[in-house]
Design a protein around this motif. Structure first.
Motif, mmCIF file in Angstrom:
data_model
loop_
_atom_site.group_PDB
_atom_site.id
_atom_site.type_symbol
_atom_site.label_atom_id
_atom_site.label_comp_id
_atom_site.label_asym_id
_atom_site.label_seq_id
_atom_site.Cartn_x
_atom_site.Cartn_y
_atom_site.Cartn_z
ATOM 1 N N ASP A 145 24.784 49.539 65.009
ATOM 2 C CA ASP A 145 24.799 48.198 65.616
ATOM 3 C C ASP A 145 23.763 47.286 65.001
ATOM 4 O OD1 ASP A 145 26.831 48.982 67.306
ATOM 5 O OD2 ASP A 145 25.464 49.640 68.887
ATOM 6 N N ALA A 146 22.634 47.838 64.621
ATOM 7 C CA ALA A 146 21.558 47.003 64.073
ATOM 8 C C ALA A 146 20.684 47.852 63.165
ATOM 9 C CB ALA A 146 20.727 46.396 65.193
ATOM 10 N N GLY A 147 19.882 47.171 62.378
ATOM 11 C CA GLY A 147 18.868 47.853 61.587
ATOM 12 C C GLY A 147 19.238 48.130 60.154
ATOM 13 N N GLY A 148 20.504 47.974 59.799
ATOM 14 C CA GLY A 148 20.903 48.258 58.433
ATOM 15 C C GLY A 148 20.503 47.162 57.465
ATOM 16 N N GLU A 149 20.060 47.576 56.281
ATOM 17 C CA GLU A 149 19.658 46.611 55.263
ATOM 18 C C GLU A 149 20.518 46.796 54.012
ATOM 19 O OE1 GLU A 149 15.502 46.411 54.554
ATOM 20 O OE2 GLU A 149 14.975 46.540 56.674
ATOM 21 N N ALA A 150 21.843 46.870 54.235
ATOM 22 C CA ALA A 150 22.804 46.993 53.146
ATOM 23 C C ALA A 150 24.128 46.412 53.619
ATOM 24 C CB ALA A 150 22.980 48.456 52.742
ATOM 25 N N GLU A 151 24.962 46.057 52.664
ATOM 26 C CA GLU A 151 26.312 45.584 52.974
ATOM 27 C C GLU A 151 27.277 46.720 52.685
ATOM 28 O OE1 GLU A 151 27.168 42.024 50.875
ATOM 29 O OE2 GLU A 151 25.356 40.991 51.549
ATOM 30 N N CYS A 152 27.798 47.342 53.747
ATOM 31 C CA CYS A 152 28.635 48.524 53.585
ATOM 32 C C CYS A 152 30.047 48.280 54.098
ATOM 33 C CB CYS A 152 28.031 49.715 54.327
ATOM 34 S SG CYS A 152 26.440 50.273 53.680
ATOM 35 N N ALA A 153 31.018 48.783 53.349
ATOM 36 C CA ALA A 153 32.417 48.771 53.759
ATOM 37 C C ALA A 153 32.858 50.210 53.942
ATOM 38 C CB ALA A 153 33.276 48.074 52.705
ATOM 39 N N LEU A 154 33.634 50.469 55.002
ATOM 40 C CA LEU A 154 34.129 51.806 55.292
ATOM 41 C C LEU A 154 35.594 51.906 54.888
ATOM 42 C CD1 LEU A 154 32.627 52.366 58.869
ATOM 43 C CD2 LEU A 154 31.615 52.954 56.660
ATOM 44 N N SER A 155 35.989 53.077 54.375
ATOM 45 C CA SER A 155 37.401 53.311 54.105
ATOM 46 C C SER A 155 38.152 53.387 55.425
ATOM 47 C CB SER A 155 37.577 54.611 53.310
ATOM 48 O OG SER A 155 37.183 55.724 54.085
ATOM 49 N N ASP A 156 39.477 53.282 55.375
ATOM 50 C CA ASP A 156 40.274 53.289 56.611
ATOM 51 C C ASP A 156 40.042 54.547 57.429
ATOM 52 O OD1 ASP A 156 41.314 50.837 55.943
ATOM 53 O OD2 ASP A 156 43.156 51.653 55.047
ATOM 54 N N LEU A 164 13.983 56.469 46.826
ATOM 55 C CA LEU A 164 15.418 56.322 46.602
ATOM 56 C C LEU A 164 15.880 54.910 46.941
ATOM 57 C CD1 LEU A 164 18.247 57.416 45.999
ATOM 58 C CD2 LEU A 164 18.342 58.263 48.367
ATOM 59 N N ASP A 165 15.459 54.404 48.087
ATOM 60 C CA ASP A 165 15.862 53.066 48.508
ATOM 61 C C ASP A 165 15.363 52.006 47.525
ATOM 62 O OD1 ASP A 165 17.024 51.290 50.645
ATOM 63 O OD2 ASP A 165 14.958 50.575 50.703
ATOM 64 N N ASP A 166 14.126 52.121 47.100
ATOM 65 C CA ASP A 166 13.581 51.158 46.131
ATOM 66 C C ASP A 166 14.336 51.206 44.809
ATOM 67 O OD1 ASP A 166 11.694 50.361 47.979
ATOM 68 O OD2 ASP A 166 10.039 51.508 47.093
ATOM 69 N N TRP A 167 14.652 52.428 44.376
ATOM 70 C CA TRP A 167 15.354 52.594 43.092
ATOM 71 C C TRP A 167 16.737 51.961 43.133
ATOM 72 C CZ3 TRP A 167 19.771 55.697 42.188
ATOM 73 C CH2 TRP A 167 20.097 55.870 40.833
ATOM 74 N N VAL A 168 17.463 52.178 44.231
ATOM 75 C CA VAL A 168 18.790 51.581 44.358
ATOM 76 C C VAL A 168 18.673 50.061 44.396
ATOM 77 C CG1 VAL A 168 20.840 51.365 45.806
ATOM 78 C CG2 VAL A 168 19.774 53.604 45.493
ATOM 79 N N ARG A 169 17.727 49.536 45.140
ATOM 80 C CA ARG A 169 17.591 48.079 45.260
ATOM 81 C C ARG A 169 17.240 47.430 43.923
ATOM 82 N NH1 ARG A 169 17.958 46.628 50.441
ATOM 83 N NH2 ARG A 169 17.762 48.334 51.941
ATOM 84 N N GLU A 170 16.663 48.201 43.031
ATOM 85 C CA GLU A 170 16.336 47.663 41.711
ATOM 86 C C GLU A 170 17.488 47.803 40.720
ATOM 87 O OE1 GLU A 170 13.665 45.926 40.622
ATOM 88 O OE2 GLU A 170 13.202 45.829 42.768
ATOM 89 N N ILE A 179 23.441 47.433 47.844
ATOM 90 C CA ILE A 179 22.057 47.531 48.320
ATOM 91 C C ILE A 179 21.170 46.864 47.282
ATOM 92 C CG2 ILE A 179 20.244 49.106 49.107
ATOM 93 C CD1 ILE A 179 22.591 51.231 49.334
ATOM 94 N N GLY A 180 20.742 45.647 47.556
ATOM 95 C CA GLY A 180 19.976 44.910 46.569
ATOM 96 C C GLY A 180 20.801 44.714 45.311
ATOM 97 N N LYS A 181 20.225 45.087 44.159
ATOM 98 C CA LYS A 181 20.929 44.969 42.883
ATOM 99 C C LYS A 181 21.797 46.188 42.588
ATOM 100 C CE LYS A 181 17.026 42.415 40.866
ATOM 101 N NZ LYS A 181 15.980 42.445 39.814
#
Length: 274
Positions: A201-212, A120-126, A221-223
């Motif tokens: 706090d650490a370990g995430g390999e994605a750029e995530c935004a949270l709703s209010d 799943l992670d590889d597929w999303v990153r592609e 996540i990647g592409k």
């Protein structure tokens, strides 16, 4: 040229003409056949993978006879999805099952194996795009008893992939059982005993935004990307009005369905087209 040769040439020409006429007739017949047109439309629709323990693609069938019951009709979520997508149910996530897809819905799925998390992670990153419903306490009614493997999973067990993307799923246990509508990323989303997302706090390999309200997270996540919802009440059937009179119940169910359909349509646009 001899008479035999001329006869053979004329015969071949007549045969070819007959074939062309027959093919033209077949084509015209196929164009006029609603079944053929429907197949053509389905082939033109973008493919959408679906992995879920909820009775979305198939209705719950407590008895074998329920499988043959034509009066149940398709689940409203499936009907809505199939208006715009060619829906493909998935039992497992592998590079092979994900490769033909650009879009995927995970709706309260079973716990994923380590290999499935990687796939799943590889597929999303592609470049894949996934909408994930992860409910920490499912409120949907099920005909199956606790412990029945066919029962929808009451708790989303997706910590490995969430941690990979830098998120944690949390829940406030003091919530009441009332359904409410929550604003998240500009969408009005019905919820019932919902969870929230928190950034690790650490370990995430994605750029995530949270709703209010932290009900939802949007991750690059990647592409590709993921839209995550910490609840699955939006996918419920209208079964919260059992104690009402028939007319009031019908009106309430119609209103609930409209809210759910509008919210799900908005999520699809935001998660796949936005």
């Amino acid at each position: 040229m001899g008479r035999n040769s001329v006869s053979r040439s004329r015969g071949a020409a007549l045969a070819l003409g007959a074939v062309l006429i027959a093919c033209t007739a077949c084509s015209a017949s196929a164009d006029a056949d609603p079944a053929v047109e429907q197949v053509g439309e389905q082939m033109a629709q973008p493919r959408l993978g679906l992995m879920s323990t909820l009775p979305i693609y198939w209705n719950e069938a407590v008895e074998f006879s329920d499988l043959l019951n034509q009066d149940q009709g398709a689940n409203w979520v499936r009907a809505l999805l199939e208006r715009d997508y060619a829906l493909e149910p998935l039992d497992v996530l592998t590079p092979e099952t994900l490769a033909p897809l650009d879009r995927l819905i995970l709706a309260q799925p079973r716990a994923l194996s380590p290999e499935e998390n990687v796939a799943l992670d590889d597929w999303v990153r592609e470049g894949g795009r996934v909408i994930l419903f992860a409910d920490p306490m499912l409120t949907r009614h099920s005909e199956y008893r606790l412990g029945d493997p066919r029962r929808p999973h009451d708790v989303a067990l997706l910590s490995p992939i969430l941690a990979r993307w830098g998120l944690e799923l949390e829940m406030d246990t003091s919530q009441d059982d009332e359904e409410r509508v929550v604003d998240a990323f500009g969408l009005s989303v019905p919820t019932r005993i919902s969870g929230t997302f928190a950034a690790r706090d650490a370990g995430g390999e994605a750029e995530c935004a949270l709703s209010d309200t932290r009900l939802m997270a949007r991750c690059t996540i990647g592409k590709g990307g993921a839209l995550l919802i910490a609840d699955a009440a939006i996918l419920d059937e209208d079964d919260h009005n059992a104690g009402q009179h028939a007319e009031d119940k019908a009106s309430a169910e119609h209103s609930e369905r409209q809210i759910r359909e509008a919210a799900l349509t908005g999520l699809l646009e935001s998660g796949f087209e936005g």
